[in-house]
Enzyme design. Structure first.
Site, PDB file in Angstrom:
ATOM      1  N   THR A 137       1.787   6.065  -0.088  1.00 51.53           N
ATOM      2  CA  THR A 137       2.847   6.014   0.912  1.00 51.53           C
ATOM      3  C   THR A 137       3.864   7.129   0.702  1.00 51.53           C
ATOM      4  O   THR A 137       4.009   7.629  -0.416  1.00 51.53           O
ATOM      5  CB  THR A 137       3.565   4.644   0.807  1.00 51.53           C
ATOM      6  N   ASP A 138       4.587   7.452   1.763  1.00 52.79           N
ATOM      7  CA  ASP A 138       5.661   8.462   1.621  1.00 52.79           C
ATOM      8  C   ASP A 138       6.833   7.908   0.807  1.00 52.79           C
ATOM      9  O   ASP A 138       7.684   8.666   0.335  1.00 52.79           O
ATOM     10  CB  ASP A 138       6.134   8.961   2.993  1.00 52.79           C
ATOM     11  N   LYS A 189       3.663   1.699  -6.220  1.00 52.87           N
ATOM     12  CA  LYS A 189       2.730   2.648  -5.594  1.00 52.87           C
ATOM     13  C   LYS A 189       2.762   3.975  -6.364  1.00 52.87           C
ATOM     14  O   LYS A 189       1.724   4.601  -6.585  1.00 52.87           O
ATOM     15  CB  LYS A 189       3.078   2.881  -4.120  1.00 52.87           C
TER      16      LYS A 189
HETATM   17  P1  NAD Z   1      -1.443  -5.017   4.486  1.00 54.39           P
HETATM   18  O1  NAD Z   1      -0.423  -5.750   3.679  1.00 54.39           O
HETATM   19  O2  NAD Z   1      -1.535  -5.244   5.941  1.00 54.39           O
HETATM   20  O3  NAD Z   1      -2.894  -5.297   3.891  1.00 54.39           O
HETATM   21  C1  NAD Z   1      -3.167  -5.324   2.513  1.00 54.39           C
HETATM   22  C2  NAD Z   1      -4.563  -5.907   2.310  1.00 54.39           C
HETATM   23  O4  NAD Z   1      -4.831  -5.893   0.897  1.00 54.39           O
HETATM   24  C3  NAD Z   1      -4.700  -7.361   2.770  1.00 54.39           C
HETATM   25  O5  NAD Z   1      -5.910  -7.529   3.479  1.00 54.39           O
HETATM   26  C4  NAD Z   1      -4.729  -8.154   1.474  1.00 54.39           C
HETATM   27  O6  NAD Z   1      -5.472  -9.354   1.555  1.00 54.39           O
HETATM   28  C5  NAD Z   1      -5.364  -7.156   0.519  1.00 54.39           C
HETATM   29  N1  NAD Z   1      -4.987  -7.421  -0.883  1.00 54.39           N
HETATM   30  C6  NAD Z   1      -3.725  -7.602  -1.365  1.00 54.39           C
HETATM   31  N2  NAD Z   1      -3.796  -7.850  -2.695  1.00 54.39           N
HETATM   32  C7  NAD Z   1      -5.108  -7.820  -3.035  1.00 54.39           C
HETATM   33  C8  NAD Z   1      -5.809  -7.982  -4.270  1.00 54.39           C
HETATM   34  N3  NAD Z   1      -5.169  -8.275  -5.399  1.00 54.39           N
HETATM   35  N4  NAD Z   1      -7.154  -7.834  -4.257  1.00 54.39           N
HETATM   36  C9  NAD Z   1      -7.826  -7.560  -3.114  1.00 54.39           C
HETATM   37  N5  NAD Z   1      -7.216  -7.421  -1.922  1.00 54.39           N
HETATM   38  C10 NAD Z   1      -5.872  -7.540  -1.889  1.00 54.39           C
HETATM   39  O7  NAD Z   1      -1.195  -3.487   4.136  1.00 54.39           O
HETATM   40  P2  NAD Z   1      -1.257  -2.199   5.077  1.00 54.39           P
HETATM   41  O8  NAD Z   1       0.039  -2.042   5.756  1.00 54.39           O
HETATM   42  O9  NAD Z   1      -2.516  -2.194   5.830  1.00 54.39           O
HETATM   43  O10 NAD Z   1      -1.322  -1.067   3.955  1.00 54.39           O
HETATM   44  C11 NAD Z   1      -2.572  -0.694   3.374  1.00 54.39           C
HETATM   45  C12 NAD Z   1      -2.342   0.382   2.343  1.00 54.39           C
HETATM   46  O11 NAD Z   1      -1.719   1.513   2.950  1.00 54.39           O
HETATM   47  C13 NAD Z   1      -1.425  -0.043   1.203  1.00 54.39           C
HETATM   48  O12 NAD Z   1      -1.912   0.525   0.023  1.00 54.39           O
HETATM   49  C14 NAD Z   1      -0.076   0.563   1.576  1.00 54.39           C
HETATM   50  O13 NAD Z   1       0.676   0.844   0.412  1.00 54.39           O
HETATM   51  C15 NAD Z   1      -0.510   1.834   2.275  1.00 54.39           C
HETATM   52  N6  NAD Z   1       0.408   2.354   3.308  1.00 54.39           N
HETATM   53  C16 NAD Z   1       0.860   1.529   4.319  1.00 54.39           C
HETATM   54  C17 NAD Z   1       1.662   2.069   5.319  1.00 54.39           C
HETATM   55  C18 NAD Z   1       2.164   1.213   6.471  1.00 54.39           C
HETATM   56  O14 NAD Z   1       2.982   1.693   7.256  1.00 54.39           O
HETATM   57  N7  NAD Z   1       1.707  -0.009   6.634  1.00 54.39           N
HETATM   58  C19 NAD Z   1       2.022   3.418   5.284  1.00 54.39           C
HETATM   59  C20 NAD Z   1       1.556   4.217   4.229  1.00 54.39           C
HETATM   60  C21 NAD Z   1       0.731   3.672   3.256  1.00 54.39           C
HETATM   61  O1  DAU Z   2       6.790   4.574   4.914  1.00 56.26           O
HETATM   62  C1  DAU Z   2       5.592   3.898   4.710  1.00 56.26           C
HETATM   63  C2  DAU Z   2       5.854   2.434   4.463  1.00 56.26           C
HETATM   64  O2  DAU Z   2       6.209   1.874   5.719  1.00 56.26           O
HETATM   65  C3  DAU Z   2       4.675   1.684   3.866  1.00 56.26           C
HETATM   66  O3  DAU Z   2       4.392   2.211   2.600  1.00 56.26           O
HETATM   67  C4  DAU Z   2       4.981   0.184   3.762  1.00 56.26           C
HETATM   68  O4  DAU Z   2       3.834  -0.502   3.305  1.00 56.26           O
HETATM   69  C5  DAU Z   2       5.349  -0.319   5.138  1.00 56.26           C
HETATM   70  O5  DAU Z   2       5.711  -1.684   5.064  1.00 56.26           O
HETATM   71  C6  DAU Z   2       6.514   0.497   5.720  1.00 56.26           C
HETATM   72  O6  DAU Z   2       7.738   0.251   4.963  1.00 56.26           O
HETATM   73  P1  DAU Z   2       9.147   0.059   5.681  1.00 56.26           P
HETATM   74  O7  DAU Z   2      10.029  -0.677   4.760  1.00 56.26           O
HETATM   75  O8  DAU Z   2       9.645   1.352   6.237  1.00 56.26           O
HETATM   76  O9  DAU Z   2       8.676  -0.865   6.942  1.00 56.26           O
HETATM   77  P2  DAU Z   2       9.328  -2.153   7.621  1.00 56.26           P
HETATM   78  O10 DAU Z   2       8.563  -2.415   8.868  1.00 56.26           O
HETATM   79  O11 DAU Z   2       9.541  -3.263   6.652  1.00 56.26           O
HETATM   80  O12 DAU Z   2      10.783  -1.632   8.040  1.00 56.26           O
HETATM   81  C7  DAU Z   2      10.968  -0.500   8.878  1.00 56.26           C
HETATM   82  C8  DAU Z   2      12.467  -0.243   8.983  1.00 56.26           C
HETATM   83  O13 DAU Z   2      13.083  -1.313   9.727  1.00 56.26           O
HETATM   84  C9  DAU Z   2      13.182  -0.224   7.646  1.00 56.26           C
HETATM   85  O14 DAU Z   2      14.223   0.745   7.691  1.00 56.26           O
HETATM   86  C10 DAU Z   2      13.775  -1.626   7.502  1.00 56.26           C
HETATM   87  C11 DAU Z   2      14.069  -2.008   8.944  1.00 56.26           C
HETATM   88  N1  DAU Z   2      13.923  -3.456   9.270  1.00 56.26           N
HETATM   89  C12 DAU Z   2      12.756  -4.083   8.913  1.00 56.26           C
HETATM   90  C13 DAU Z   2      12.572  -5.410   9.195  1.00 56.26           C
HETATM   91  C14 DAU Z   2      11.294  -6.104   8.792  1.00 56.26           C
HETATM   92  C15 DAU Z   2      14.928  -4.132   9.938  1.00 56.26           C
HETATM   93  O15 DAU Z   2      15.982  -3.540  10.284  1.00 56.26           O
HETATM   94  N2  DAU Z   2      14.739  -5.454  10.227  1.00 56.26           N
HETATM   95  C16 DAU Z   2      13.605  -6.127   9.869  1.00 56.26           C
HETATM   96  O16 DAU Z   2      13.519  -7.344  10.143  1.00 56.26           O
END
Ligand code: NAD
Ligand code: DAU
Length: 379
Positions: A137-138, A189
């Site tokens: 992640t960033d 991470k």
């Molecule tokens: P998510 O939380 O939606 O999904 C995570 C998945 O991992 C789930 O299916 C969960 O069951 C599985 N998991 C969790 N713990 C586990 C374990 N111990 N063993 C096996 N499986 C397990 O996450 P996401 O948002 O899809 O993110 C996926 C990856 O991308 C993560 O590594 C996250 O750090 C990275 N990432 C996410 C974002 C974002 O915006 N969502 C951005 C950049 C990087």
């Molecule tokens: O930047 C990449 C990351 O983006 C990933 O690595 C993470 O897994 C992913 O969850 C996401 O992290 P953020 O913390 O940026 O995402 P989130 O959706 O939780 O929040 C986005 C922004 O909105 C953050 O500034 C917090 C704010 N927020 C979030 C929630 C859930 C609110 O203001 N209210 C809320 O209820």
């Protein structure tokens, strides 16, 4: 059938992982794609209904911390490649329960690395044509300064440049930006990224790490900003905006991330890092207004009529001010760019959630209710 490659995708039942599994299963019938997932609260096999009966798809329920089970799987399935997405991913949960994040994100990643090492080093060809691709992640880079709180024209252009094309500071995360994580999530991470690079530098394992910005799109668990707010607007529940809503995130449509992962898995250079981002910075409060207008319009309400749901609540502890990715290395070296304008992406996303109410209802029943109350009622 003899498959050309066997790939394990960890976390394939989660948000991004399910898009990556779908892309690989459909695009590469010559690969066997194993979705390895523990099915935590965030894992949902309903995300993959459309591919579950494909012959080249297999689901394995496993914890990535289970070293012995994973080593057996590597051996029995002759695994060639690992795309590692399984993680605890929500910052707010990490603030409440950092141990789970260290266990899964750090120890789980190390466990996969060590099992892959043992298996691959036992083969005559060793690491030839093998790959451990770690999705990061960033957030590991920390927070950028907001030197332009009102936004200036972004220095970057892409084919899909959005009409809203602002930058809120002079600096951007590049691949050489020093790690400076602030939350327990990003610290875990960062630690896992270091382990992956250490396995390359120490043992010669072919590894790649990518650091991506905020994803949005279908199948995202409704604890994250965009799906949570779509769901609340629909039900006319308050929208908890942390602090003043001034924090900036760089948003990328999830299928564009999955496309980048495919490209990098096949064409990326071993031991490299690639940043992936949308060139698409938004202040939370501005994105929230776009989401409200879009949901209202698609539900036949007066656009903006639900603005009164905005409720400013206590800020997230250690809330990073601004993330913004410079992904020109990936653009220059592998030709990747975001394909969707943000306006198109958000329209598709809101439509998807409104049309898939059953998916949302299934997730938000049961444990979610308690989580929601704990997280938001007393904020
Ligand atoms: P998510 O939380 O939606 O999904 C995570 C998945 O991992 C789930 O299916 C969960 O069951 C599985 N998991 C969790 N713990 C586990 C374990 N111990 N063993 C096996 N499986 C397990 O996450 P996401 O948002 O899809 O993110 C996926 C990856 O991308 C993560 O590594 C996250 O750090 C990275 N990432 C996410 C974002 C974002 O915006 N969502 C951005 C950049 C990087
Ligand atoms: O930047 C990449 C990351 O983006 C990933 O690595 C993470 O897994 C992913 O969850 C996401 O992290 P953020 O913390 O940026 O995402 P989130 O959706 O939780 O929040 C986005 C922004 O909105 C953050 O500034 C917090 C704010 N927020 C979030 C929630 C859930 C609110 O203001 N209210 C809320 O209820």
């Amino acid at each position: 059938m003899e498959y050309k490659k066997t790939i394990v995708i960890t976390g394939g039942a989660g948000f991004i992982g399910s898009h990556v599994v779908r892309l690989f299963v459909n695009k590469y019938p010559e690969y066997k794609v194993i979705n390895l997932d523990k099915l935590t609260y965030a894992g949902n096999l309903a995300n993959l209904k459309d591919v579950e009966n494909k012959p080249n798809y297999r689901f394995v329920k496993m914890d990535i911390c289970d070293f012995d089970a994973f080593l057996s799987l590597m051996r029995s399935e002759h695994v060639d490649g690992i795309i590692h997405l399984a993680a605890e991913s929500h910052v707010d949960r990490s603030i409440k329960d950092p141990f789970t994040f260290a266990r899964t994100n750090v120890m789980g990643t190390l466990s996969l690395l060590q099992a892959a090492k043992l298996y691959w080093e036992s083969l005559p060809e060793k690491y030839d044509n093998k790959m451990f691709y770690h999705i990061s992640t960033d957030e590991v880079y920390g927070a950028l300064e907001m030197t332009h709180p009102e936004g200036v024209e972004s220095p970057f252009t892409t084919a899909a440049s959005s009409q809203h094309h602002h930058a809120y500071g002079e600096t951007f995360f590049v691949e050489t930006t020093k790690y400076n994580p602030h939350s327990p999530y990003s610290a875990s991470k960062a630690s896992s990224d270091h382990f992956v690079r250490a396995f390359h530098d120490t043992y010669g394992m072919p590894t790649i790490v990518t650091n991506c910005s905020n994803n949005y799109g279908p199948f995202q668990f409704p604890e994250k900003l965009i799906p949570l707010f779509i769901n609340n607007i629909r039900q006319r529940k308050p929208l908890p905006v942390y602090g003043k809503g001034e924090n900036v995130r760089d948003w990328l449509y999830v299928e564009d991330h999955a496309r980048a992962i495919d490209l990098i898995f096949h064409k990326g250079k071993v031991a490299e890092t690639y940043n992936i981002g949308g060139f698409n910075e938004w202040k939370n409060i501005d994105i929230i207004k776009v989401v409200i207008n879009t949901v209202d319009r698609l539900l036949g309400r007066e656009p903006g009529e639900d603005m009164n749901l905005i409720t400013f609540v206590t800020d997230r502890l250690g809330h990073d001010a601004r993330y913004a990715i410079d992904s020109r290395k990936l653009q220059r070296e592998l030709g990747w760019e975001p394909s969707l304008q943000f306006e198109e992406g958000i329209e598709k996303t809101v439509k998807w959630y409104l049309e898939n109410q059953e998916w949302m209802n299934n997730i938000t029943s049961g444990d979610y209710e308690k989580y929601y109350d704990d997280m938001y009622k007393n904020r």
